[in-house]
Design an enzyme around this catalytic site. Sequence first.
Site, PDB file in Angstrom:
ATOM      1  N   CYS A  86       0.814  -1.146  -0.036  1.00 33.44           N
ATOM      2  CA  CYS A  86       0.009  -0.092   0.120  1.00 33.44           C
ATOM      3  C   CYS A  86       0.949   1.198   0.162  1.00 33.44           C
ATOM      4  O   CYS A  86       1.479   1.407  -0.884  1.00 33.44           O
ATOM      5  CB  CYS A  86      -0.915   0.022   1.174  1.00 33.44           C
ATOM      6  SG  CYS A  86      -2.423   1.024   1.004  1.00 33.44           S
ATOM      7  N   HIS A 195      -3.412  -5.987   0.971  1.00 36.09           N
ATOM      8  CA  HIS A 195      -2.687  -6.020   2.393  1.00 36.09           C
ATOM      9  C   HIS A 195      -2.444  -7.550   2.786  1.00 36.09           C
ATOM     10  O   HIS A 195      -3.333  -8.231   3.647  1.00 36.09           O
ATOM     11  CB  HIS A 195      -3.217  -5.289   3.612  1.00 36.09           C
ATOM     12  CG  HIS A 195      -3.261  -3.867   3.209  1.00 36.09           C
ATOM     13  ND1 HIS A 195      -2.244  -3.048   3.958  1.00 36.09           N
ATOM     14  CD2 HIS A 195      -4.088  -2.862   2.793  1.00 36.09           C
ATOM     15  CE1 HIS A 195      -2.496  -1.847   3.791  1.00 36.09           C
ATOM     16  NE2 HIS A 195      -3.491  -1.854   2.951  1.00 36.09           N
ATOM     17  N   GLU A 197      -0.592  -8.894   4.986  1.00 37.59           N
ATOM     18  CA  GLU A 197      -0.613  -8.870   6.521  1.00 37.59           C
ATOM     19  C   GLU A 197      -1.731  -8.780   7.210  1.00 37.59           C
ATOM     20  O   GLU A 197      -1.964  -9.102   8.413  1.00 37.59           O
ATOM     21  CB  GLU A 197       0.403  -7.690   6.925  1.00 37.59           C
ATOM     22  CG  GLU A 197      -0.126  -6.284   7.054  1.00 37.59           C
ATOM     23  CD  GLU A 197      -0.451  -5.677   5.764  1.00 37.59           C
ATOM     24  OE1 GLU A 197      -0.132  -6.255   4.590  1.00 37.59           O
ATOM     25  OE2 GLU A 197      -0.821  -4.458   5.732  1.00 37.59           O
TER      26      GLU A 197
END
Lengths: 228, 84
Positions: A86, A195, A197
């Site tokens: 991002c 994302h 994560e």
Amino acid sequence: MKFAVIVFPGSNCDIDMYHAIKDELKEEVEYVWHDAENLDQFDGILLPGGFSYGDYLRSGSIARFSKVMNEVVKAAEAGKPVLGVCNGFQILLESGLLPGAMLRNQGLKFICRPVELEVVNNETMFTKAYQPNERITVPVAHGEGNYFCDEKTLQQLETNGQIVFRYAGENPNGSLSDIAGITNERGNVLGMMPHPERAVDELLGSADGLKLFQSIVKHWRDSHVVTA
Amino acid sequence: MMKVKVHVTLRESVLDPQGTAVKNSLHAMNYQEVQDVRIGKYLELLIEPSDRPVEDVVKEMCEKLLANTVIENYEFEVEEAVTQ
């Protein structure tokens, strides 16, 4: 394997990134402030999402000149894995470690929802644990994820297999050629808008992002750890 | 002291979603004569002249930071700043 999560003023996905590495991947990880002058002790560099320097001027444009970025460039040149997610992706573009630039989302809205991705290249150090053309679900959360580059660059990306992730369903932001993530030519720097994560446990709605981190670790073990 | 006025705009080849939204809004207000809208940035720099020409310094700053030449063009004018 020891990871650095680089923290800029305005980063806000650093804790998610740290959690993914420490609690889900179970590898070593440290936060590193943006004025750090040495990253030698780290094997992998993670640039998290957020709004570094308030996104002033352009996303990532100010972070790119912070002290630690000289070290990130060095790590990339040394062949270490560098992952920007991002805002981290935007910083990698601004720094020139990856080609192209980011535009406002075509629909002008900030988009925050899970999207379907296709693993276009599963032969990178970041994607070896995925199947060819595997469909995965990972959330996006951005207002400027509309990837753009000139035609010549796009052709190079295609030819070299640098397009790693594409939006598989609807393209949420209007990015060129449905691009969601690209690597540099050498393949050790990956930038992506979604994302991974935030998708490391079924409890979060998806664990599809975990394989990305597992791929990095496996690649590192295969080349650094000699088993007797 | 020099005042430098910098305009940064999206390249012609790049779609400007903000500009398009503003154009549609102007059309909705019945300003049918509007053919296109492009949105950019305007920056004002106050610069103390050094031994390097101001133009060279500003060009360098534009290339490095103020504009992203992958997607943006820039132009600037230099004028004498009015001191108060």
